[in-house]
Design a protein around this motif. Sequence first.
Motif, PDB file in Angstrom:
ATOM      1  N   ALA A 187      -3.173  -4.354  -8.114  1.00  0.00           N
ATOM      2  CA  ALA A 187      -2.705  -4.152  -6.570  1.00  0.00           C
ATOM      3  C   ALA A 187      -2.807  -2.615  -6.412  1.00  0.00           C
ATOM      4  N   THR A 188      -2.197  -1.842  -7.470  1.00  0.00           N
ATOM      5  CA  THR A 188      -2.257  -0.217  -7.184  1.00  0.00           C
ATOM      6  C   THR A 188      -3.619   0.311  -7.041  1.00  0.00           C
ATOM      7  N   ILE A 189      -4.585  -0.204  -8.157  1.00  0.00           N
ATOM      8  CA  ILE A 189      -6.161   0.211  -7.805  1.00  0.00           C
ATOM      9  C   ILE A 189      -6.661  -0.148  -6.454  1.00  0.00           C
ATOM     10  N   GLY A 190      -6.392  -1.456  -5.927  1.00  0.00           N
ATOM     11  CA  GLY A 190      -6.900  -1.806  -4.634  1.00  0.00           C
ATOM     12  C   GLY A 190      -6.263  -1.081  -3.570  1.00  0.00           C
ATOM     13  N   LEU A 191      -5.139  -0.813  -3.612  1.00  0.00           N
ATOM     14  CA  LEU A 191      -4.576   0.289  -2.889  1.00  0.00           C
ATOM     15  C   LEU A 191      -5.111   1.807  -2.868  1.00  0.00           C
ATOM     16  N   ILE A 192      -5.477   2.135  -4.056  1.00  0.00           N
ATOM     17  CA  ILE A 192      -6.284   3.465  -3.853  1.00  0.00           C
ATOM     18  C   ILE A 192      -7.447   3.231  -3.154  1.00  0.00           C
ATOM     19  N   GLY A 193      -8.280   2.171  -3.222  1.00  0.00           N
ATOM     20  CA  GLY A 193      -9.401   2.136  -2.703  1.00  0.00           C
ATOM     21  C   GLY A 193      -9.183   1.854  -1.112  1.00  0.00           C
ATOM     22  N   ALA A 194      -8.273   1.242  -0.699  1.00  0.00           N
ATOM     23  CA  ALA A 194      -7.706   1.179   0.697  1.00  0.00           C
ATOM     24  C   ALA A 194      -7.351   2.400   1.332  1.00  0.00           C
TER      25      ALA A 194
END
Length: 224
Positions: A160-167
């Motif tokens: 989720a954190t990695i996806g958040l960085i992408g967002a």
Amino acid sequence: MLANIKEFIDEWGIDVWQSVIETFQMVGISLTISISIGLPLGVLLVLTRPTKALENKYIYQILNTIINIIRSVPFIILLFFILPFTKLIVGTSIGVQGVIVPLVVYTAPYIARLMESALLEVNKGVIEAYEAMGIKTRHIVWSVLVREARPSIVLGLTIATIGLIGATAMAGLVGAGGLGDLAYRYGHLRYEVDVMYVTVFILIVLVQGLQSLGNALAARLKKD
């Protein structure tokens, strides 16, 4: 080579550093809020499922539908779609402050779904044994379900954190700041290729570091 690096740092060092700080701010604030919403929501999804302790098909179906709808919308569309709502809540739709709301709306349901999956992996026999002893549901949730699912929860939060960085990188399109904004404004619009390369490199390092940390922590928890 060293001269080129020094020249780049002199010209772009402050901007890059400021963008890194803004990215950490966006990720840190939105992740904290998303976890505080997503984890309890995930627990509620599990408890209200059919045959579970707090079975309630209406609550489960409503939550399940809302989460599925939000997760169906790509972040870049969600970002623009809820701009009026964002401005209503925080008073602005630009900058770090203006992107927190869409980041939370995007991430919290994802964390809830990951939490649900992690808790459903816990051995049913263990849960039934505690229920047979008459232990209350709230104690089973925190002392059994969450404890047994810790490795999966950690891995889920890492994803989720990695996806958040992408967002946050995509949030640069609305002037949210951060590495995405730097790459878009200078690397893309002004054709500063070096800025684009450095931004991509920093993002790769961040993602690799987080994934390695998450894997190590999950492995350690699994041994406990």
